[in-house]
Design a protein around this motif. Structure first.
Motif, PDB file in Angstrom:
ATOM      1  N   ASP A 380     -36.181  30.379 -38.288  1.00 50.43           N
ATOM      2  CA  ASP A 380     -34.792  29.621 -38.180  1.00 50.43           C
ATOM      3  C   ASP A 380     -34.846  28.889 -37.204  1.00 50.43           C
ATOM      4  OD1 ASP A 380     -32.261  28.656 -39.481  1.00 50.43           O
ATOM      5  OD2 ASP A 380     -31.518  30.418 -39.100  1.00 50.43           O
ATOM      6  N   SER A 381     -33.868  27.689 -37.157  1.00 49.47           N
ATOM      7  CA  SER A 381     -33.906  27.218 -35.884  1.00 49.47           C
ATOM      8  C   SER A 381     -32.483  27.449 -35.286  1.00 49.47           C
ATOM      9  CB  SER A 381     -33.992  25.535 -36.228  1.00 49.47           C
ATOM     10  OG  SER A 381     -32.914  25.438 -37.370  1.00 49.47           O
ATOM     11  N   LEU A 382     -32.650  27.292 -33.777  1.00 51.78           N
ATOM     12  CA  LEU A 382     -31.145  27.719 -33.267  1.00 51.78           C
ATOM     13  C   LEU A 382     -30.504  26.515 -32.766  1.00 51.78           C
ATOM     14  CD1 LEU A 382     -32.774  30.597 -31.152  1.00 51.78           C
ATOM     15  CD2 LEU A 382     -31.197  30.999 -32.932  1.00 51.78           C
ATOM     16  N   PRO A 383     -29.069  26.494 -32.702  1.00 49.88           N
ATOM     17  CA  PRO A 383     -28.534  25.387 -32.125  1.00 49.88           C
ATOM     18  C   PRO A 383     -28.851  25.377 -30.694  1.00 49.88           C
ATOM     19  CG  PRO A 383     -27.011  27.358 -32.324  1.00 49.88           C
ATOM     20  CD  PRO A 383     -28.316  27.696 -33.178  1.00 49.88           C
ATOM     21  N   GLN A 384     -28.934  24.331 -30.043  1.00 52.30           N
ATOM     22  CA  GLN A 384     -29.354  24.183 -28.481  1.00 52.30           C
ATOM     23  C   GLN A 384     -27.838  24.032 -27.811  1.00 52.30           C
ATOM     24  OE1 GLN A 384     -31.968  24.887 -27.097  1.00 52.30           O
ATOM     25  NE2 GLN A 384     -32.707  25.251 -29.187  1.00 52.30           N
ATOM     26  N   PRO A 385     -27.587  24.511 -26.938  1.00 49.79           N
ATOM     27  CA  PRO A 385     -26.448  24.428 -26.301  1.00 49.79           C
ATOM     28  C   PRO A 385     -26.274  23.034 -25.578  1.00 49.79           C
ATOM     29  CG  PRO A 385     -27.691  26.026 -25.240  1.00 49.79           C
ATOM     30  CD  PRO A 385     -28.480  25.882 -26.268  1.00 49.79           C
ATOM     31  N   ASP A 386     -25.157  22.558 -25.164  1.00 51.43           N
ATOM     32  CA  ASP A 386     -24.946  21.243 -24.653  1.00 51.43           C
ATOM     33  C   ASP A 386     -25.328  21.469 -23.090  1.00 51.43           C
ATOM     34  OD1 ASP A 386     -24.103  20.191 -26.771  1.00 51.43           O
ATOM     35  OD2 ASP A 386     -21.774  20.126 -26.555  1.00 51.43           O
ATOM     36  N   ASN A 387     -25.676  20.257 -22.493  1.00 53.69           N
ATOM     37  CA  ASN A 387     -26.041  20.525 -21.016  1.00 53.69           C
ATOM     38  C   ASN A 387     -24.519  20.865 -20.285  1.00 53.69           C
ATOM     39  OD1 ASN A 387     -28.717  20.134 -20.961  1.00 53.69           O
ATOM     40  ND2 ASN A 387     -28.599  17.888 -20.786  1.00 53.69           N
ATOM     41  N   THR A 388     -24.443  21.433 -19.453  1.00 53.39           N
ATOM     42  CA  THR A 388     -23.303  21.882 -18.721  1.00 53.39           C
ATOM     43  C   THR A 388     -23.692  22.020 -17.167  1.00 53.39           C
ATOM     44  OG1 THR A 388     -21.337  23.459 -18.431  1.00 53.39           O
ATOM     45  CG2 THR A 388     -23.591  24.321 -19.276  1.00 53.39           C
ATOM     46  N   THR A 389     -22.716  21.951 -16.379  1.00 55.29           N
ATOM     47  CA  THR A 389     -22.704  22.166 -15.182  1.00 55.29           C
ATOM     48  C   THR A 389     -22.004  23.289 -14.478  1.00 55.29           C
ATOM     49  OG1 THR A 389     -21.418  20.272 -14.657  1.00 55.29           O
ATOM     50  CG2 THR A 389     -23.845  19.833 -14.039  1.00 55.29           C
ATOM     51  N   LYS A 390     -21.038  23.469 -15.330  1.00 51.90           N
ATOM     52  CA  LYS A 390     -19.861  24.269 -14.912  1.00 51.90           C
ATOM     53  C   LYS A 390     -20.369  25.970 -15.001  1.00 51.90           C
ATOM     54  CE  LYS A 390     -15.888  26.199 -14.346  1.00 51.90           C
ATOM     55  NZ  LYS A 390     -15.135  25.869 -13.182  1.00 51.90           N
ATOM     56  N   ILE A 391     -20.465  26.522 -13.769  1.00 51.48           N
ATOM     57  CA  ILE A 391     -20.551  27.694 -13.816  1.00 51.48           C
ATOM     58  C   ILE A 391     -19.699  28.809 -13.519  1.00 51.48           C
ATOM     59  CG2 ILE A 391     -22.485  29.659 -13.045  1.00 51.48           C
ATOM     60  CD1 ILE A 391     -24.185  27.549 -12.558  1.00 51.48           C
ATOM     61  N   ARG A 392     -19.312  29.774 -14.338  1.00 54.75           N
ATOM     62  CA  ARG A 392     -18.256  30.519 -14.098  1.00 54.75           C
ATOM     63  C   ARG A 392     -18.858  31.768 -13.690  1.00 54.75           C
ATOM     64  NH1 ARG A 392     -12.913  29.443 -15.901  1.00 54.75           N
ATOM     65  NH2 ARG A 392     -13.475  27.561 -16.921  1.00 54.75           N
ATOM     66  N   HIS A 393     -18.467  32.692 -12.425  1.00 56.07           N
ATOM     67  CA  HIS A 393     -18.851  33.837 -12.014  1.00 56.07           C
ATOM     68  C   HIS A 393     -18.214  34.945 -12.383  1.00 56.07           C
ATOM     69  CE1 HIS A 393     -22.288  31.756  -9.862  1.00 56.07           C
ATOM     70  NE2 HIS A 393     -21.404  30.768  -9.654  1.00 56.07           N
ATOM     71  N   PHE A 394     -18.561  35.944 -12.830  1.00 56.34           N
ATOM     72  CA  PHE A 394     -17.843  37.374 -13.030  1.00 56.34           C
ATOM     73  C   PHE A 394     -18.668  38.430 -12.630  1.00 56.34           C
ATOM     74  CE2 PHE A 394     -17.083  34.425 -16.804  1.00 56.34           C
ATOM     75  CZ  PHE A 394     -15.847  34.554 -16.862  1.00 56.34           C
ATOM     76  N   ARG A 395     -17.862  39.023 -11.427  1.00 52.67           N
ATOM     77  CA  ARG A 395     -18.634  40.260 -10.705  1.00 52.67           C
ATOM     78  C   ARG A 395     -18.062  41.469 -11.314  1.00 52.67           C
ATOM     79  NH1 ARG A 395     -18.034  43.611  -6.069  1.00 52.67           N
ATOM     80  NH2 ARG A 395     -15.835  43.108  -6.079  1.00 52.67           N
ATOM     81  N   LEU A 396     -18.865  42.459 -11.724  1.00 52.56           N
ATOM     82  CA  LEU A 396     -18.729  43.624 -12.387  1.00 52.56           C
ATOM     83  C   LEU A 396     -18.763  44.655 -11.411  1.00 52.56           C
ATOM     84  CD1 LEU A 396     -21.067  43.061 -15.601  1.00 52.56           C
ATOM     85  CD2 LEU A 396     -18.649  42.315 -15.035  1.00 52.56           C
ATOM     86  N   SER A 397     -17.554  45.343 -11.003  1.00 50.78           N
ATOM     87  CA  SER A 397     -17.541  46.124  -9.816  1.00 50.78           C
ATOM     88  C   SER A 397     -16.671  47.377 -10.318  1.00 50.78           C
ATOM     89  CB  SER A 397     -16.733  45.432  -8.713  1.00 50.78           C
ATOM     90  OG  SER A 397     -15.409  45.312  -9.131  1.00 50.78           O
ATOM     91  N   MET A 398     -16.895  48.296  -9.419  1.00 52.12           N
ATOM     92  CA  MET A 398     -16.016  49.627  -9.710  1.00 52.12           C
ATOM     93  C   MET A 398     -14.653  49.882  -8.912  1.00 52.12           C
ATOM     94  SD  MET A 398     -18.162  53.260  -9.594  1.00 52.12           S
ATOM     95  CE  MET A 398     -17.675  54.483  -8.731  1.00 52.12           C
ATOM     96  N   LYS A 399     -13.890  50.163  -9.563  1.00 53.43           N
ATOM     97  CA  LYS A 399     -12.501  50.445  -8.782  1.00 53.43           C
ATOM     98  C   LYS A 399     -12.510  52.147  -8.773  1.00 53.43           C
ATOM     99  CE  LYS A 399      -9.569  46.801  -9.401  1.00 53.43           C
ATOM    100  NZ  LYS A 399      -8.828  46.153  -8.397  1.00 53.43           N
ATOM    101  N   MET A 400     -12.280  52.205  -7.330  1.00 53.07           N
ATOM    102  CA  MET A 400     -12.453  53.821  -7.039  1.00 53.07           C
ATOM    103  C   MET A 400     -11.536  54.573  -7.908  1.00 53.07           C
ATOM    104  SD  MET A 400     -14.479  55.673  -5.920  1.00 53.07           S
ATOM    105  CE  MET A 400     -16.129  55.313  -4.909  1.00 53.07           C
ATOM    106  N   MET A 401     -11.897  55.496  -8.951  1.00 55.54           N
ATOM    107  CA  MET A 401     -11.063  56.497  -9.333  1.00 55.54           C
ATOM    108  C   MET A 401     -10.482  55.760 -10.736  1.00 55.54           C
ATOM    109  SD  MET A 401     -12.071  58.626  -7.755  1.00 55.54           S
ATOM    110  CE  MET A 401     -11.704  60.128  -8.879  1.00 55.54           C
ATOM    111  N   ARG A 402     -10.443  54.483 -10.788  1.00 57.06           N
ATOM    112  CA  ARG A 402      -9.769  53.734 -11.842  1.00 57.06           C
ATOM    113  C   ARG A 402     -10.873  52.991 -12.821  1.00 57.06           C
ATOM    114  NH1 ARG A 402      -6.156  49.704  -9.675  1.00 57.06           N
ATOM    115  NH2 ARG A 402      -5.956  49.358 -11.753  1.00 57.06           N
ATOM    116  N   GLY A 403     -11.974  53.192 -12.670  1.00 57.15           N
ATOM    117  CA  GLY A 403     -12.977  52.773 -13.623  1.00 57.15           C
ATOM    118  C   GLY A 403     -13.658  51.581 -13.194  1.00 57.15           C
ATOM    119  N   PHE A 404     -13.863  50.614 -14.148  1.00 54.66           N
ATOM    120  CA  PHE A 404     -14.731  49.258 -13.743  1.00 54.66           C
ATOM    121  C   PHE A 404     -13.773  48.135 -13.758  1.00 54.66           C
ATOM    122  CE2 PHE A 404     -17.704  52.556 -15.025  1.00 54.66           C
ATOM    123  CZ  PHE A 404     -18.300  52.582 -14.072  1.00 54.66           C
TER     124      PHE A 404
END
Ligand code: C2O
Ligand code: CU
Ligand code: CU
Length: 521
Positions: A380-404
């Motif tokens: 199959d062919s896949l859709p190609q994503p548009d060019n983009t410059t916007k980068i959004r950052h998500f940091r996955l971290s631990m919250k002591m005793m409260r999960g993530f």
């Protein structure tokens, strides 16, 4: 209802469970079952005008089904009734708790009446489908016990294996882990013309496998969380059961012809990451992922399948002699364990989750007669994503005793922070940086994305799973190993409004590792 509901049973035993996992007493469950037909309110959203090509009623309700040999187990499950549509729209699994296989075609207009016969609120989420927010089954649209909600939508996704499951989240936490564990989950296949022309194995040569793990006590009662230290670890790592089930049953032997097969596998487990391989060491041929077919088949020594992910495998037994037995196995690994680097915890507390260091067979295929099967290299062919410059950052971290947490935030209901707003039509890069010692399968609702890069994994967990991570193709869930930075490209098409993104380790998600993002004009 069934007349063989056992008189004295504790449903889904939980020892020392916290309030969020508190269980209802059995009598309430059973009465919820018997009186569930009272419809106290009905709501409709999404497409509300026909004609519809498919119309069905989906029931969520307590039931009793056999799982292990011996006594049947109390479960919560989906059943369905076809009101309108092609005969093969629903394939029921009467003696399994796994929800019916729903088979849809791209372009169909579908309407589903969801009846909640459970003793608590629920929702039905269509995992992986590109749908408007109101029909996405988000926690902000709970269906109360006894209520019905009708959703209408247009099937607009690539051919592939998707799934449906509950998504409730109340003030005291999520119930996704519990309700899915109790049995509420089912596979959903979308077909289209292009896929049909490829002539992939179908009918008896197409096997749909829902992989889940469970624990049992006493007379085959399902148990969710266990006692003491184990339970603390379980809450951090997510639930892992000792029994690996395929479509709600222990591993089975299946007679196959010496021809090609298509195995469509969903990891419907709460937290377990599978490492799937063939017992005779032949390479695993991957033809598709959660978002449909790849461009071309890929061979891997094994495949890593994180919770909520799907993989489409092709295998041929053409060269195998009659009588040969080939097993699909789950190889043990420790990449899902907390303190993955093997310091402290693993040794100190013992390891209740990884009970076996031996590979576990999930399916044995016994070859009975020869036939011919071929696989095209051009899928199959896949859709190609548009060019983009916007980068959004998500940091996955631990919250002591409260999960993530995601960017230090936990679930707060239907609110978004300024940096969780995206524009309709835009393409963005999202980077998930896993700053914890556990893997997190990150899922974004409402769309399929591409994985554009993956780097800097912590050596140990990378070594255990890396060769089996399939980043090509389209995905709605991507595994982010400890220390890794994974970038994905996503486009927010067609629908405005709130959608969820979260870790699909269900215990993490229920404990708040989940947020809304908003698509604005
Ligand atoms: Cu499988 Cu938020 O979903
Ligand atoms: Cu989803
Ligand atoms: Cu997680």
């Amino acid at each position: 209802m069934r007349d063989f509901i056992p008189a004295r049973r504790t449903f889904l035993k939980s020892v020392g469970g916290a309030a969020t996992f508190a269980l209802l007493p059995a009598p309430l469950l059973l009465s919820g079952c018997q009186q569930g037909t009272a419809k106290t309110d009905a709501e409709e959203s999404g497409l509300d005008e026909g004609p519809f090509d498919v119309e069905l009623t989906l029931f969520a309700r307590p039931d009793v089904t056999p799982i292990l040999p011996g006594a049947a187990s109390e479960v919560w499950r989906y059943t369905a009734k076809l009101i309108k549509g092609p005969d093969d729209t629903l394939i029921h699994s009467d003696d399994s708790y796994v929800g019916p296989l729903i088979r849809l075609r791209r372009g169909q207009r579908v309407r589903v009446h969801i009846e909640n016969h459970l003793p608590e609120a629920t929702t039905v989420h269509w995992h992986g489908l590109h749908l408007p927010p109101e029909v996405d089954g988000q926690p902000r649209f709970p269906i109360q016990p006894g209520a019905t909600r009708t959703v209408g939508f247009l099937v607009d996704d690539r051919a592939g294996l998707y799934w449906y499951h509950p998504h409730p989240h109340g003030d005291d936490g999520g119930r996704v882990g519990f309700q899915s564990y109790a049995g509420l989950a089912g596979p959903l296949i979308i077909e289209d013309d292009h896929e049909r022309e490829l002539d992939l194995p179908n009918g008896n040569q197409e096997l749909v496998m829902v992989l889940q793990d469970r624990n049992f006590a006493g007379e085959n009662e399902l148990t969710y969380l266990s006692d003491g230290m184990g339970s603390m670890m379980t809450r951090m790592q997510g639930f892992k059961g000792d029994y690996l089930l395929v479509n709600g049953k222990p591993a089975a032997v299946k007679k196959v012809s010496a021809t090609a097969y298509r195995l469509r596998i969903l990891n419907g487990s709460n937290a377990r990451i599978y490492k799937l391989a063939w017992s005779d060491g032949r390479p695993v041929t991957v033809i598709g992922t959660g978002g449909g077919l790849l461009e071309t088949p890929e061979e891997r020594p094994y495949v890593a399948l994180a919770p909520a992910q799907r993989v489409d495998l092709w295998v041929s037994f053409e060269g195998d002699p009659k009588g040969a037995e080939i097993q699909l196995i789950n190889e043990p690994h420790r990449a899902g364990d907390m303190m993955d680097d093997g310091m402290m915890m693993g040794g100190m507390m013992g390891d209740s989750d990884n009970t076996s260091d031996k590979p576990t067979p999930l399916l044995t295929l016994a070859v009975v007669r020869p036939l011919l099967g071929r696989l095209s290299s051009d899928l199959d062919s896949l859709p190609q994503p548009d060019n983009t410059t916007k980068i959004r950052h998500f940091r996955l971290s631990m919250k002591m005793m409260r999960g993530f947490a995601i960017n230090d935030r936990q679930f707060e209901g239907a609110t978004v922070a300024d940096d969780e707003v995206v524009s309709l039509g835009a393409t963005e890069i999202w980077e998930f940086f896993n700053d914890t010692m556990m893997p997190h399968p990150m899922h974004v609702h409402g769309l399929q994305f591409m994985v554009v890069s993956r780097r800097n994994a912590n050596a140990r967990s990378a070594r255990q799973l890396k060769a089996g991570i399939v980043d090509s193709g389209l995905h709605d869930t991507v595994l982010v190993l400890p220390g890794e930075r994974v970038r994905i490209a996503l486009t927010f098409k067609d629908f405005k409004g709130l959608y969820l993104y979260h870790c699909h380790n269900m215990e993490h998600e229920d404990k708040g590792m989940m947020r809304y993002y908003e698509v604005r004009k």
